[in-house]
Motif scaffolding. Structure first.
Motif, PDB file in Angstrom:
ATOM      1  N   THR A   1     -11.226 -43.949  39.372  1.00 14.27           N
ATOM      2  CA  THR A   1     -12.038 -42.867  38.811  1.00 14.27           C
ATOM      3  C   THR A   1     -12.473 -41.892  39.897  1.00 14.27           C
ATOM      4  OG1 THR A   1     -14.210 -43.949  39.074  1.00 14.27           O
ATOM      5  CG2 THR A   1     -12.945 -44.457  37.077  1.00 14.27           C
TER       6      THR A   1
ATOM      7  N   ARG B   1      -9.331 -41.862  35.128  1.00  6.43           N
ATOM      8  CA  ARG B   1     -10.167 -40.765  34.643  1.00  6.43           C
ATOM      9  C   ARG B   1     -10.642 -39.884  35.801  1.00  6.43           C
ATOM     10  NH1 ARG B   1     -13.140 -39.359  30.218  1.00  6.43           N
ATOM     11  NH2 ARG B   1     -12.363 -41.196  29.125  1.00  6.43           N
TER      12      ARG B   1
ATOM     13  N   THR C   1     -13.488 -36.844  36.117  1.00  7.63           N
ATOM     14  CA  THR C   1     -14.568 -36.132  35.434  1.00  7.63           C
ATOM     15  C   THR C   1     -15.021 -34.965  36.300  1.00  7.63           C
ATOM     16  OG1 THR C   1     -15.324 -38.200  34.422  1.00  7.63           O
ATOM     17  CG2 THR C   1     -16.836 -36.338  34.377  1.00  7.63           C
TER      18      THR C   1
ATOM     19  N   CYS D   1      -3.798 -40.812  33.248  1.00  7.14           N
ATOM     20  CA  CYS D   1      -5.084 -40.260  33.698  1.00  7.14           C
ATOM     21  C   CYS D   1      -5.614 -39.233  32.695  1.00  7.14           C
ATOM     22  CB  CYS D   1      -4.923 -39.610  35.072  1.00  7.14           C
ATOM     23  SG  CYS D   1      -6.428 -38.830  35.681  1.00  7.14           S
ATOM     24  N   GLU D   2      -6.899 -39.375  32.356  1.00  7.69           N
ATOM     25  CA  GLU D   2      -7.570 -38.420  31.483  1.00  7.69           C
ATOM     26  C   GLU D   2      -8.485 -37.534  32.322  1.00  7.69           C
ATOM     27  OE1 GLU D   2      -9.655 -40.421  28.401  1.00  7.69           O
ATOM     28  OE2 GLU D   2      -7.864 -41.386  27.574  1.00  7.69           O
TER      29      GLU D   2
ATOM     30  N   GLU E   1     -11.596 -34.938  32.177  1.00  8.49           N
ATOM     31  CA  GLU E   1     -12.697 -34.509  31.310  1.00  8.49           C
ATOM     32  C   GLU E   1     -13.518 -33.440  32.016  1.00  8.49           C
ATOM     33  OE1 GLU E   1     -16.674 -36.319  29.045  1.00  8.49           O
ATOM     34  OE2 GLU E   1     -15.433 -37.591  30.326  1.00  8.49           O
TER      35      GLU E   1
END
Length: 253
Positions: free
Chosen positions: A182, A210, A212, A245-246, A248
């Motif tokens: 992350t 992820r 962010t 992988c996201e 956001e």
């Protein structure tokens, strides 16, 4: 401790702090360029925070004899930490000849960095290389230094050319290839240095789950590249090392 630029000569460390702490679990150091910290028997250290007495002093690091050695000494004393917060200007004060003296943080799982945007990518690569098992990374801007020109964003910058700057790392740290899960990027405003770091991490983070991104909301219509839509468009063009992988984007109001 403040000095005018023309007052600097060579300042020698005269304060020595020696700590033998076999049961120490948490450490908070406010770094002074003229103080030498020696930490021994810190195998139980879980969390460490390295801050600065005066950031302006580190900009004049050539005037402080032995500063690079004192920085390496601090890192050697905390290399067993699992959770670390550190300001990147400390790493920026190290020349190439001293970076190989930094210890390896084999236990480090979580890293929080406060970066100066002018040298952030190279400083980031330095600390990632010595953190081979890092899983969580958080990057925040330095409170002491904001962008000199907040209107200097990415409207005229080609995203494909971002990674070809002078500060681009020569090799990819091991943690990016196999461990980092992350990433949190705080207060991202869309300037070239911000985006260079973001693109580098997304491109080489093969184990990422992820990313962010926190970006401030702006009502200034002239700052088009700072808008959420513009930033989202830029990130959509970044090559990704991880297919799962996201990314956001969160708006700070």
């Amino acid at each position: 401790m403040n000095f005018a630029a023309n007052d600097f000569v060579n300042y020698v460390c005269q304060i020595f702090i020696n700590v033998d702490a076999p049961n120490l679990e948490e450490l908070d150091i406010c770094f002074d360029a003229l103080v030498s910290f020696s930490l021994k028997n810190t195998k139980c250290l879980r969390k460490a925070n390295i801050d600065f007495f005066d950031l302006e002093e580190l900009e004049n690091n050539d005037c402080f004899l032995g500063l690079a050695d004192r920085i390496c000494q601090i890192f050697t004393g905390i290399c067993d930490a699992k959770y670390l917060t550190v300001g990147a200007p400390l790493l920026a004060a190290l020349d190439i000849g001293h970076q190989h003296l930094l210890p390896t943080f084999n236990n480090l799982n979580y890293l929080e960095l406060q970066l100066r945007t002018c040298r952030c990518l190279q400083s980031l690569a330095t600390v990632l290389k010595i953190s081979p098992h890092l899983e969580h990374l958080k990057i925040l801007p330095n409170k002491e230094q904001m962008y000199a020109n907040e209107n200097n964003y990415l409207d005229d910058v080609d995203v494909d050319e971002l990674e070809h700057g002078l500060d681009a790392p020569e090799s990819v740290p091991v943690c990016l290839i196999s461990h980092l899960k992350t990433i949190c990027l705080g207060d991202l405003k869309g300037c070239p240095n911000d985006m260079e770091v973001a693109k580098y991490l997304v491109k080489h983070g093969q184990a990422l789950n992820r990313v962010t991104i926190h970006t401030p909301f702006s009502e200034n219509k002239e700052m088009k590249s700072q808008s959420p839509t513009a930033l989202r468009s830029k990130f959509s063009k970044f090559p990704r090392g991880s297919k799962t992988c996201e990314i956001e984007l969160r708006i700070i109001t």
